[in-house]
Design a protein around this motif. Structure first.
Motif, PDB file in Angstrom:
ATOM      1  N   SER A  64       0.973  -1.348   0.052  1.00  0.00           N
ATOM      2  CA  SER A  64       0.064   0.026  -0.040  1.00  0.00           C
ATOM      3  C   SER A  64       0.831   1.293   0.022  1.00  0.00           C
ATOM      4  O   SER A  64       1.897   1.236   0.531  1.00  0.00           O
ATOM      5  N   HIS A  65       0.068   2.355  -0.549  1.00  0.00           N
ATOM      6  CA  HIS A  65       1.029   3.635  -0.543  1.00  0.00           C
ATOM      7  C   HIS A  65       1.070   4.260   0.744  1.00  0.00           C
ATOM      8  O   HIS A  65       2.221   4.887   1.158  1.00  0.00           O
ATOM      9  N   ALA A  66       0.052   4.143   1.775  1.00  0.00           N
ATOM     10  CA  ALA A  66       0.126   4.955   2.871  1.00  0.00           C
ATOM     11  C   ALA A  66      -0.712   3.909   4.135  1.00  0.00           C
ATOM     12  O   ALA A  66      -1.449   3.261   3.789  1.00  0.00           O
ATOM     13  N   ALA A  95      -9.539   2.679   0.913  1.00  0.00           N
ATOM     14  CA  ALA A  95      -8.876   2.249   2.424  1.00  0.00           C
ATOM     15  C   ALA A  95      -9.353   1.041   2.679  1.00  0.00           C
ATOM     16  O   ALA A  95     -10.507   0.821   2.253  1.00  0.00           O
ATOM     17  N   ALA A  96      -8.355   0.269   3.443  1.00  0.00           N
ATOM     18  CA  ALA A  96      -9.027  -1.112   3.907  1.00  0.00           C
ATOM     19  C   ALA A  96      -8.484  -1.188   5.275  1.00  0.00           C
ATOM     20  O   ALA A  96      -7.285  -1.265   5.159  1.00  0.00           O
ATOM     21  N   PRO A 124      -9.415  -5.645  -2.568  1.00  0.00           N
ATOM     22  CA  PRO A 124      -8.901  -5.004  -3.954  1.00  0.00           C
ATOM     23  C   PRO A 124      -8.754  -3.460  -3.956  1.00  0.00           C
ATOM     24  O   PRO A 124      -8.175  -3.043  -5.097  1.00  0.00           O
ATOM     25  N   LYS A 125      -9.116  -2.615  -3.017  1.00  0.00           N
ATOM     26  CA  LYS A 125      -9.132  -1.170  -3.138  1.00  0.00           C
ATOM     27  C   LYS A 125      -7.575  -0.662  -2.927  1.00  0.00           C
ATOM     28  O   LYS A 125      -7.446   0.138  -3.441  1.00  0.00           O
ATOM     29  N   VAL A 126      -6.848  -1.454  -2.268  1.00  0.00           N
ATOM     30  CA  VAL A 126      -5.488  -1.163  -1.944  1.00  0.00           C
ATOM     31  C   VAL A 126      -4.476  -2.094  -2.331  1.00  0.00           C
ATOM     32  O   VAL A 126      -3.475  -1.769  -2.004  1.00  0.00           O
ATOM     33  N   SER A 127      -4.560  -3.221  -2.780  1.00  0.00           N
ATOM     34  CA  SER A 127      -3.583  -4.038  -3.160  1.00  0.00           C
ATOM     35  C   SER A 127      -4.020  -4.996  -4.641  1.00  0.00           C
ATOM     36  O   SER A 127      -5.154  -4.789  -4.833  1.00  0.00           O
ATOM     37  N   ILE A 224      -4.848   0.808   8.996  1.00  0.00           N
ATOM     38  CA  ILE A 224      -5.812   0.820   7.589  1.00  0.00           C
ATOM     39  C   ILE A 224      -4.600   1.227   6.628  1.00  0.00           C
ATOM     40  O   ILE A 224      -4.099   2.148   6.485  1.00  0.00           O
ATOM     41  N   ARG A 225      -4.936   0.479   5.428  1.00  0.00           N
ATOM     42  CA  ARG A 225      -4.147   0.565   4.307  1.00  0.00           C
ATOM     43  C   ARG A 225      -4.532   1.339   3.357  1.00  0.00           C
ATOM     44  O   ARG A 225      -6.065   1.310   2.959  1.00  0.00           O
TER      45      ARG A 225
END
Length: 414
Positions: A64-66, A95-96, A124-127, A224-225
């Motif tokens: 993840s980016h953050a 965010a997940a 799937p929203k973050v990876s 939270i990723r």
């Protein structure tokens, strides 16, 4: 005459058939050398850009980016509110929540692993792990199912495949009549993924987040990723979210966890640019040799032009036109060939592999099985500019020597 004298005579020397054909040959060699050097530098830079982009995509597809997390050792407080705040940021695409812990896995063979509890519908929203499934699906990680998805290398280390049972032990101790013992739970392997990165394929396992919370005696996620619209905005987004969330939350970015790795890649690219620029410098030496022989061959012409009133500066300009023209032609061919080669390099490598039967990047050895290439206009511009400056500097000394020609001495034996 509508063109300056220096440009007119310089171009006329270039077009005219010289008495000494060897000079024309050296001029052609200079153009070819410069073109080959520019082609090599553009191609190498494009390949390094391709590897850099491939590594960034694969690593950031898993980490993840953050990440928004709570205080050390504690779960995220009021995590639905934190998710709502992060989703409101215009740079956040998804965010997940997740639960992360170290665990010991046992199947046919033992191995340590990083176990991450996820929500299959939110992941799937973050990876990109869901798109790299070799067997099974992430949606099989349902609550209270005690299912697990393993990285391919980790599954091979454990000797486990889809359908097998494995035992997981976490460092969460529980009291028993025998004393404090680790919490142990059996899991069923329902999927295997392969990201193509040793760090994740050999060390990462996924389970449902509610199962991870129960196994680790937690009441919420450990973090939270986040996925951003531009990964280079991670620092800015981290500052914004830190101000909005408050002091009980901590915001980390991919730059914090993998800064040294990407800095090393960037430094390697700069060093390669400097080293390959020396190849261009060597090619430019041929240009100096050609101009020096041209000056010697044109001594009589220079003397006549000086007696007709041409200044030393004008003589310098005439021969600088020669050198710059050779450099520009070489740059033009090099940029065109280098751009075409970089654009079609993966196809060319596949064709060579099919003809020769030799695999350059074997999937059994390398995690990137295809040679990546990414052509950037900025790299092409820098290569062209550096080469042009080298060519321009190469003309200065021969042109200066031409301007120092004395008419009386040059015409003495004519």
């Amino acid at each position: 005459m509508f063109r300056p004298l220096e440009l007119f005579i310089g171009l006329r020397y270039t077009r005219a058939k010289r008495r000494n054909q060897f000079i024309s040959f050296i001029s052609t060699v200079s153009i070819v050398c410069i073109a080959i050097s520019v082609t090599a530098l553009i191609t190498v830079m494009s390949v390094m850009n391709g590897f850099d982009n491939e590594l960034r995509t694969r690593i950031l597809g898993a980490i993840s980016h953050a990440t928004v997390s709570g205080l050390p050792g504690e779960s995220v407080q009021n995590w639905p509110r934190a998710v709502q705040i992060t989703d409101a940021n215009k740079h956040v695409l998804g965010a997940a929540p997740y639960v992360e812990m170290q665990a010991f896995l046992q199947a046919r063979r033992p191995s340590g692993a990083l176990v991450r509890g996820i929500e299959p519908s939110e992941e799937p929203k973050v990876s990109d792990i869901g798109t790299h499934m070799v067997e099974g699906r992430l949606t099989d990680l349902t609550p209270s199912s005690w299912n697990i998805v393993l990285g391919r290398e980790l599954a091979m280390t454990l000797g486990a495949s889809v359908g097998d049972k494995i035992t997981m032990a976490v460092p969460e101790l529980r009291a028993t009549p025998m004393g404090s013992v680790p919490r142990v739970r059996g899991f069923k392997v329902v999927g295997i993924f392969e990201l193509g990165m040793q760090e994740f394929d050999a060390n990462l396992a996924l389970i449902n987040m509610s199962d991870a919370e129960r196994l680790n005696s937690m009441t919420g996620p450990t973090g939270i990723r986040l996925r951003l619209d531009d990964m280079f905005n991670a620092g800015l987004v981290a500052h914004q979210l830190a101000d909005q969330l408050g002091q009980v939350y901590r915001v980390d970015t991919w730059m914090d966890s993998h800064a040294n790795f990407f800095s090393a890649i960037s430094m390697e690219k700069k060093v390669m640019f400097i080293i390959l620029s020396l190849i261009i410098l060597v090619a430019v030496i041929n240009l100096i040799s050609m101009l020096m022989m041209l000056v010697t061959d044109k001594q009589a012409d220079i003397a006549i032009l000086r007696t007709l009133g041409s200044t030393p500066r004008s003589i310098m300009g005439m021969f600088m036109v020669q050198g710059v023209l050779v450099g520009v032609v070489g740059i033009g061919f090099g940029v065109g060939l280098g751009s075409l080669l970089s654009w079609k390099l993966p196809v060319i490598v596949k064709w060579i592999e099919s003809v020769t039967g030799v695999t350059f990047l074997s999937p059994d050895v390398y995690y990137i099985s295809e040679l990546p290439s990414k052509l950037l206009a900025s790299d092409v511009g820098w290569v062209a500019l550096i080469t042009f400056l080298f060519s321009l500097l190469a003309t200065l000394y021969p042109a200066w020597r031409a301007s120092r020609t004395q008419p009386a001495q040059a015409l003495r034996y004519e």
